[in-house]
Design a protein around this motif. Structure first.
Motif, PDB file in Angstrom:
ATOM      1  N   ASN A  90      55.083  64.751  18.652  1.00 57.36           N
ATOM      2  CA  ASN A  90      54.964  63.367  18.209  1.00 57.36           C
ATOM      3  C   ASN A  90      56.247  62.927  17.494  1.00 57.36           C
ATOM      4  N   ARG A  91      56.798  63.811  16.686  1.00 57.70           N
ATOM      5  CA  ARG A  91      58.039  63.519  15.962  1.00 57.70           C
ATOM      6  C   ARG A  91      59.203  63.323  16.930  1.00 57.70           C
ATOM      7  N   LYS A  92      59.270  64.159  17.949  1.00 58.62           N
ATOM      8  CA  LYS A  92      60.319  64.015  18.969  1.00 58.62           C
ATOM      9  C   LYS A  92      60.185  62.690  19.709  1.00 58.62           C
ATOM     10  N   LEU A  93      58.969  62.357  20.087  1.00 60.46           N
ATOM     11  CA  LEU A  93      58.718  61.097  20.788  1.00 60.46           C
ATOM     12  C   LEU A  93      59.106  59.918  19.904  1.00 60.46           C
ATOM     13  N   ARG A  94      58.758  59.984  18.641  1.00 62.26           N
ATOM     14  CA  ARG A  94      59.127  58.929  17.699  1.00 62.26           C
ATOM     15  C   ARG A  94      60.647  58.790  17.607  1.00 62.26           C
ATOM     16  N   PHE A  95      61.355  59.916  17.521  1.00 63.13           N
ATOM     17  CA  PHE A  95      62.810  59.887  17.428  1.00 63.13           C
ATOM     18  C   PHE A  95      63.435  59.243  18.670  1.00 63.13           C
ATOM     19  N   VAL A  96      62.939  59.628  19.831  1.00 64.87           N
ATOM     20  CA  VAL A  96      63.461  59.063  21.083  1.00 64.87           C
ATOM     21  C   VAL A  96      63.199  57.564  21.127  1.00 64.87           C
ATOM     22  N   TYR A  97      61.998  57.160  20.789  1.00 66.73           N
ATOM     23  CA  TYR A  97      61.633  55.742  20.821  1.00 66.73           C
ATOM     24  C   TYR A  97      62.494  54.937  19.855  1.00 66.73           C
ATOM     25  N   TYR A 111      51.699  69.714  18.156  1.00 63.36           N
ATOM     26  CA  TYR A 111      51.446  68.294  18.428  1.00 63.36           C
ATOM     27  C   TYR A 111      52.293  67.419  17.507  1.00 63.36           C
ATOM     28  N   LYS A 112      52.331  67.781  16.215  1.00 63.79           N
ATOM     29  CA  LYS A 112      53.113  67.011  15.249  1.00 63.79           C
ATOM     30  C   LYS A 112      54.594  67.003  15.629  1.00 63.79           C
TER      31      LYS A 112
END
Length: 113
Positions: free
Chosen positions: A39-46, A35-36
């Motif tokens: 979440n980190r990947k999503l944060r990077f993309v955003y 999950y972490k």
């Protein structure tokens, strides 16, 4: 073709993370390593998308700050958040440079995982 960019609203990011969690059948919420990582990947993309689409430095810092607030104040982002105490003198340009360093490092680290 230019893509319209609308920052992910807090409820959208929560929904997206919930869908990721369900997709990966994650059992133990935010303490789960998988999950972490997602979440980190999503944060990077955003944050990368913000960086690409918002050309005004002050507006970019404001959008990053909103994201930071909505994500529960991740410590690894403190160095480029304007209202957080800094080790040395900072201004808008320095904060943007630190943000770019963060993005570059995150991108490299995520490619290695």
């Amino acid at each position: 073709s230019n893509i319209d960019f609308n920052p992910v609203e807090d409820e959208d990011s929560s929904r997206i993370l919930f869908e990721i969690k369900c997709h990966f059948n994650l059992v133990s919420e935010k303490n789960n390593d998988e999950y972490k990582l997602e979440n980190r990947k999503l944060r990077f993309v955003y944050l990368s998308k913000l960086n690409d689409e918002v050309t005004d430095d002050k507006k970019l810092l404001d959008e990053i700050e909103k994201f930071y607030d909505n994500q529960g104040y991740p410590e690894d982002m403190n160095t480029f958040i304007e209202y957080m105490p800094q080790d040395s003198y900072t201004n808008c340009k320095i904060l943007i440079l630190r943000f770019h360093e963060f993005l570059n490092l995150e991108g490299e680290q995520l490619r290695l995982i």
